[in-house]
Design a protein around this motif. Structure first.
Motif, PDB file in Angstrom:
ATOM      1  N   LEU A 176       0.810  -1.211   0.000  1.00  0.00           N
ATOM      2  CA  LEU A 176       0.000   0.000   0.000  1.00  0.00           C
ATOM      3  C   LEU A 176       0.848   1.268   0.000  1.00  0.00           C
ATOM      4  O   LEU A 176       0.337   2.365   0.213  1.00  0.00           O
ATOM      5  N   ASP A 177       2.140   1.133  -0.232  1.00  0.00           N
ATOM      6  CA  ASP A 177       3.027   2.288  -0.322  1.00  0.00           C
ATOM      7  C   ASP A 177       2.783   3.000  -1.646  1.00  0.00           C
ATOM      8  O   ASP A 177       2.537   2.364  -2.672  1.00  0.00           O
ATOM      9  N   SER A 178       2.864   4.321  -1.642  1.00  0.00           N
ATOM     10  CA  SER A 178       2.515   5.075  -2.847  1.00  0.00           C
ATOM     11  C   SER A 178       3.420   4.737  -4.038  1.00  0.00           C
ATOM     12  O   SER A 178       3.003   4.870  -5.189  1.00  0.00           O
ATOM     13  N   THR A 179       4.651   4.289  -3.782  1.00  0.00           N
ATOM     14  CA  THR A 179       5.522   3.895  -4.898  1.00  0.00           C
ATOM     15  C   THR A 179       4.981   2.674  -5.628  1.00  0.00           C
ATOM     16  O   THR A 179       5.344   2.419  -6.776  1.00  0.00           O
ATOM     17  N   ASN A 180       4.092   1.921  -4.977  1.00  0.00           N
ATOM     18  CA  ASN A 180       3.581   0.690  -5.579  1.00  0.00           C
ATOM     19  C   ASN A 180       2.478   0.949  -6.601  1.00  0.00           C
ATOM     20  O   ASN A 180       1.863   0.005  -7.110  1.00  0.00           O
ATOM     21  N   ILE A 181       2.247   2.211  -6.935  1.00  0.00           N
ATOM     22  CA  ILE A 181       1.307   2.560  -7.988  1.00  0.00           C
ATOM     23  C   ILE A 181       1.861   2.172  -9.362  1.00  0.00           C
ATOM     24  O   ILE A 181       1.120   2.092 -10.338  1.00  0.00           O
ATOM     25  N   ILE A 182       3.149   1.908  -9.436  1.00  0.00           N
ATOM     26  CA  ILE A 182       3.764   1.523 -10.713  1.00  0.00           C
ATOM     27  C   ILE A 182       3.260   0.140 -11.142  1.00  0.00           C
ATOM     28  O   ILE A 182       2.783  -0.640 -10.336  1.00  0.00           O
ATOM     29  N   GLY A 183       3.405  -0.137 -12.428  1.00  0.00           N
ATOM     30  CA  GLY A 183       3.079  -1.459 -12.941  1.00  0.00           C
ATOM     31  C   GLY A 183       4.213  -2.433 -12.681  1.00  0.00           C
ATOM     32  O   GLY A 183       4.997  -2.264 -11.744  1.00  0.00           O
ATOM     33  N   LYS A 184       4.320  -3.432 -13.504  1.00  0.00           N
ATOM     34  CA  LYS A 184       5.337  -4.468 -13.351  1.00  0.00           C
ATOM     35  C   LYS A 184       6.740  -3.877 -13.489  1.00  0.00           C
ATOM     36  O   LYS A 184       7.068  -3.294 -14.512  1.00  0.00           O
ATOM     37  N   PRO A 185       7.594  -4.014 -12.468  1.00  0.00           N
ATOM     38  CA  PRO A 185       8.962  -3.487 -12.567  1.00  0.00           C
ATOM     39  C   PRO A 185       9.868  -4.434 -13.356  1.00  0.00           C
ATOM     40  O   PRO A 185       9.538  -5.615 -13.529  1.00  0.00           O
ATOM     41  N   GLU A 186      10.978  -3.927 -13.798  1.00  0.00           N
ATOM     42  CA  GLU A 186      11.987  -4.788 -14.405  1.00  0.00           C
ATOM     43  C   GLU A 186      12.466  -5.817 -13.380  1.00  0.00           C
ATOM     44  O   GLU A 186      12.631  -6.986 -13.684  1.00  0.00           O
ATOM     45  N   VAL A 187      12.695  -5.342 -12.159  1.00  0.00           N
ATOM     46  CA  VAL A 187      13.064  -6.220 -11.044  1.00  0.00           C
ATOM     47  C   VAL A 187      12.447  -5.656  -9.768  1.00  0.00           C
ATOM     48  O   VAL A 187      12.483  -4.448  -9.537  1.00  0.00           O
ATOM     49  N   ALA A 188      11.876  -6.544  -8.945  1.00  0.00           N
ATOM     50  CA  ALA A 188      11.456  -6.187  -7.590  1.00  0.00           C
ATOM     51  C   ALA A 188      12.514  -6.734  -6.638  1.00  0.00           C
ATOM     52  O   ALA A 188      12.844  -7.921  -6.685  1.00  0.00           O
ATOM     53  N   VAL A 189      13.069  -5.874  -5.796  1.00  0.00           N
ATOM     54  CA  VAL A 189      14.145  -6.257  -4.885  1.00  0.00           C
ATOM     55  C   VAL A 189      13.634  -6.150  -3.452  1.00  0.00           C
ATOM     56  O   VAL A 189      13.078  -5.117  -3.072  1.00  0.00           O
ATOM     57  N   ILE A 190      13.830  -7.214  -2.677  1.00  0.00           N
ATOM     58  CA  ILE A 190      13.418  -7.183  -1.270  1.00  0.00           C
ATOM     59  C   ILE A 190      14.647  -7.414  -0.400  1.00  0.00           C
ATOM     60  O   ILE A 190      15.287  -8.467  -0.477  1.00  0.00           O
ATOM     61  N   THR A 191      14.988  -6.419   0.407  1.00  0.00           N
ATOM     62  CA  THR A 191      16.145  -6.508   1.295  1.00  0.00           C
ATOM     63  C   THR A 191      15.707  -7.157   2.605  1.00  0.00           C
ATOM     64  O   THR A 191      14.704  -7.856   2.653  1.00  0.00           O
ATOM     65  N   THR A 192      16.434  -6.946   3.688  1.00  0.00           N
ATOM     66  CA  THR A 192      16.105  -7.578   4.971  1.00  0.00           C
ATOM     67  C   THR A 192      14.706  -7.187   5.427  1.00  0.00           C
ATOM     68  O   THR A 192      14.280  -6.051   5.256  1.00  0.00           O
ATOM     69  N   ILE A 193      14.018  -8.141   6.017  1.00  0.00           N
ATOM     70  CA  ILE A 193      12.689  -7.881   6.581  1.00  0.00           C
ATOM     71  C   ILE A 193      12.742  -8.171   8.074  1.00  0.00           C
ATOM     72  O   ILE A 193      13.134  -9.254   8.493  1.00  0.00           O
ATOM     73  N   ASN A 194      12.363  -7.163   8.856  1.00  0.00           N
ATOM     74  CA  ASN A 194      12.367  -7.319  10.301  1.00  0.00           C
ATOM     75  C   ASN A 194      11.313  -6.408  10.905  1.00  0.00           C
ATOM     76  O   ASN A 194      10.524  -5.799  10.189  1.00  0.00           O
ATOM     77  N   TYR A 195      11.313  -6.291  12.221  1.00  0.00           N
ATOM     78  CA  TYR A 195      10.276  -5.529  12.910  1.00  0.00           C
ATOM     79  C   TYR A 195      10.528  -4.032  12.803  1.00  0.00           C
ATOM     80  O   TYR A 195      11.581  -3.543  13.193  1.00  0.00           O
ATOM     81  N   ASP A 196       9.548  -3.311  12.271  1.00  0.00           N
ATOM     82  CA  ASP A 196       9.563  -1.855  12.234  1.00  0.00           C
ATOM     83  C   ASP A 196       8.200  -1.387  11.719  1.00  0.00           C
ATOM     84  O   ASP A 196       7.547  -2.106  10.964  1.00  0.00           O
ATOM     85  N   HIS A 197       7.765  -0.235  12.147  1.00  0.00           N
ATOM     86  CA  HIS A 197       6.465   0.319  11.732  1.00  0.00           C
ATOM     87  C   HIS A 197       5.331  -0.677  11.971  1.00  0.00           C
ATOM     88  O   HIS A 197       4.417  -0.813  11.151  1.00  0.00           O
ATOM     89  N   MET A 198       5.386  -1.375  13.112  1.00  0.00           N
ATOM     90  CA  MET A 198       4.377  -2.405  13.380  1.00  0.00           C
ATOM     91  C   MET A 198       2.962  -1.840  13.492  1.00  0.00           C
ATOM     92  O   MET A 198       1.994  -2.543  13.238  1.00  0.00           O
ATOM     93  N   ASP A 199       2.853  -0.552  13.847  1.00  0.00           N
ATOM     94  CA  ASP A 199       1.527   0.049  13.961  1.00  0.00           C
ATOM     95  C   ASP A 199       0.802   0.103  12.624  1.00  0.00           C
ATOM     96  O   ASP A 199      -0.426   0.163  12.562  1.00  0.00           O
ATOM     97  N   VAL A 200       1.586   0.062  11.530  1.00  0.00           N
ATOM     98  CA  VAL A 200       1.003   0.111  10.190  1.00  0.00           C
ATOM     99  C   VAL A 200       1.104  -1.234   9.474  1.00  0.00           C
ATOM    100  O   VAL A 200       0.162  -1.665   8.801  1.00  0.00           O
TER     101      VAL A 200
END
Length: 434
Positions: A157-181
């Motif tokens: 739901l991030d505003s950058t996700n308004i784009i269509g299919k990217p050339e590459v989607a990159v996901i870095t480390t995932i951990n606890y942050d912004h848990m309220d959202v």
């Protein structure tokens, strides 16, 4: 009917207009930015993207990827947040920040569109939505070959996700942050981050915990996306000092980067894998370009040394995972040494856990209040530290805290500022001007 002439604001007025929208807070969802971009002619549809999401390491990974692409001769739009010293740092084309006159011109036009939206019953875009739309418009005007786009908060739901299919989607480390959202569990947070994965796109993934990995696997399967998992087993640091690190990764030997810390070597590996995926899509990048691009990459405020005697480091670590990495890097570079920490935090961060991580190597703490409405007051942070038997001193300003650190530190001592990116820029500016 004759079109009404747009009143063009100056740069200061444009920034004030953007800042006023902070009152709308964080509002996950794509409806408002979709409407705004529709009124603007959908500039985002004119561009190609590498979309980067994650909890930590996004900015450094963006820096590595964009540096290699620039070295290859591409015109690269770069979108990151937050800025360290200037608003214009968020939006760059190659090495050049968006000019103030273009910010004023585009925001003036957007203001007219937003007023039309409000008159038609729509809601006002948030600050981040306006800045994201500004970036899309500027990158489209500049004719960028590729945009390396850092997600703000989350992904789905991030505003950058308004784009269509990217050339590459990159996901870095995932951990606890912004848990309220984003949610209270890693799987909930991972689901939000994995929302940048579009149908049949390529995905480059940092090694994750099993639960997170399962979430990403399931999203990729559902979307028919091709997953490229990065393997760190071949990653080996050959040498390191305050100026650079040298490392091997897979078939690449003796790669160099000026970004310090083990975590930056891992971020570089993520970037290499992303570039390899782009190579498979026809982007012209060879090994020599990769080497030059990695070595030229800069990312201010992330385990960066701004003074040598005494050593003064600044680091944007603002969550538990970031502070764990900072702690490891300090113990590796300065084994057995105690550190004077300057610390400023936002009240909604898990600062208590952050301090528990870092306090065993702390000599003392000097507290500041970051320039943010959510900041924890320096005096309140001092009282918390003292209640846990830690030496602490509160300062009225960042400059006073810097002077206090330097006044009492011996030439061979270590000072490190961390806790929030919202005051790190003030420290960098101090050492640049003094």
């Amino acid at each position: 009917m004759q079109q009404q002439e747009i009143t063009v604001m100056n740069y200061k007025e444009a920034i004030e207009y953007i800042n006023k929208t902070q009152k709308f807070g964080i509002r996950p969802g794509l409806e408002a930015i979709e409407m705004l971009l529709n009124f603007m002619g959908n500039p985002q549809k004119m561009l190609k993207y590498v979309h980067v999401a994650g909890t930590n390491g996004k900015g450094s990974t963006v820096s590595f990827i964009s540096s290699v692409l620039i070295e290859a001769g591409y015109k690269v739009g770069i979108f990151t947040s937050p800025s360290i010293q200037r608003f214009s740092e968020k939006i760059r084309v190659n090495h050049t920040e968006i000019p103030e006159c273009d910010i004023a011109r585009i925001i003036s036009s957007m203001k007219e569109k937003i007023e039309l939206i409000l008159r038609s019953g729509g809601s006002s875009p948030t600050e981040f939505e306006i800045i994201t739309a500004l970036a899309f418009q500027y990158f489209a005007e500049q004719g960028c070959d590729l945009v390396v786009l850092e997600a703000g908060l989350g992904g789905r739901l991030d505003s950058t996700n308004i784009i269509g299919k990217p050339e590459v989607a990159v996901i870095t480390t995932i951990n606890y942050d912004h848990m309220d959202v984003l949610g209270d569990t890693l799987t909930e947070i991972a689901s939000e981050k994995a929302g940048i994965i579009k149908e049949e796109c390529d995905v480059v993934l940092y090694p994750q915990e099993e639960d997170v990995q399962t979430v990403v696997d399931q999203v990729c399967e559902r979307q028919g996306a091709k997953l490229h998992k990065v393997d760190f087993s071949s990653l080996q640091i050959k040498s390191f000092n305050f100026q650079k690190q040298k490392f091997d990764y897979e078939a690449y030997t003796s790669l160099e980067t000026s970004l310090l810390g083990d975590h930056q070597i891992k971020n570089a590996a993520i970037a290499i894998k992303t570039i390899e995926v782009l190579q498979g899509k026809g982007y012209r990048v060879n090994e020599q370009i990769i080497r030059k691009g990695l070595s030229k990459a800069k990312w201010p405020g992330r385990f960066e040394m701004v003074n040598q005697s005494p050593v003064f480091l600044v680091d944007g670590a603002h969550n538990v995972q970031g502070v764990l990495t900072l702690n490891d890097n300090l113990k590796k570079l300065f084994p057995g040494k105690k550190v004077t920490f300057m610390i400023g935090v936002l009240s909604d961060k898990d600062y208590k856990a952050m301090i528990r991580v870092i306090s065993p190597i702390a000599k003392s703490f000097i507290t500041v209040t970051p320039n943010n409405s959510r900041a924890l007051k320096a005096q309140d942070l001092k009282l918390f530290l003292e209640s846990h038997s830690l030496n602490a001193l509160a300062c009225e300003s960042t400059e006073e805290a810097i002077r206090m650190c330097l006044k009492f530190a011996l030439p061979d001592e270590i000072i490190c500022a961390f806790g929030s990116l919202y005051y790190i820029g003030e420290i960098r500016k101090y050492f640049t001007e003094n």
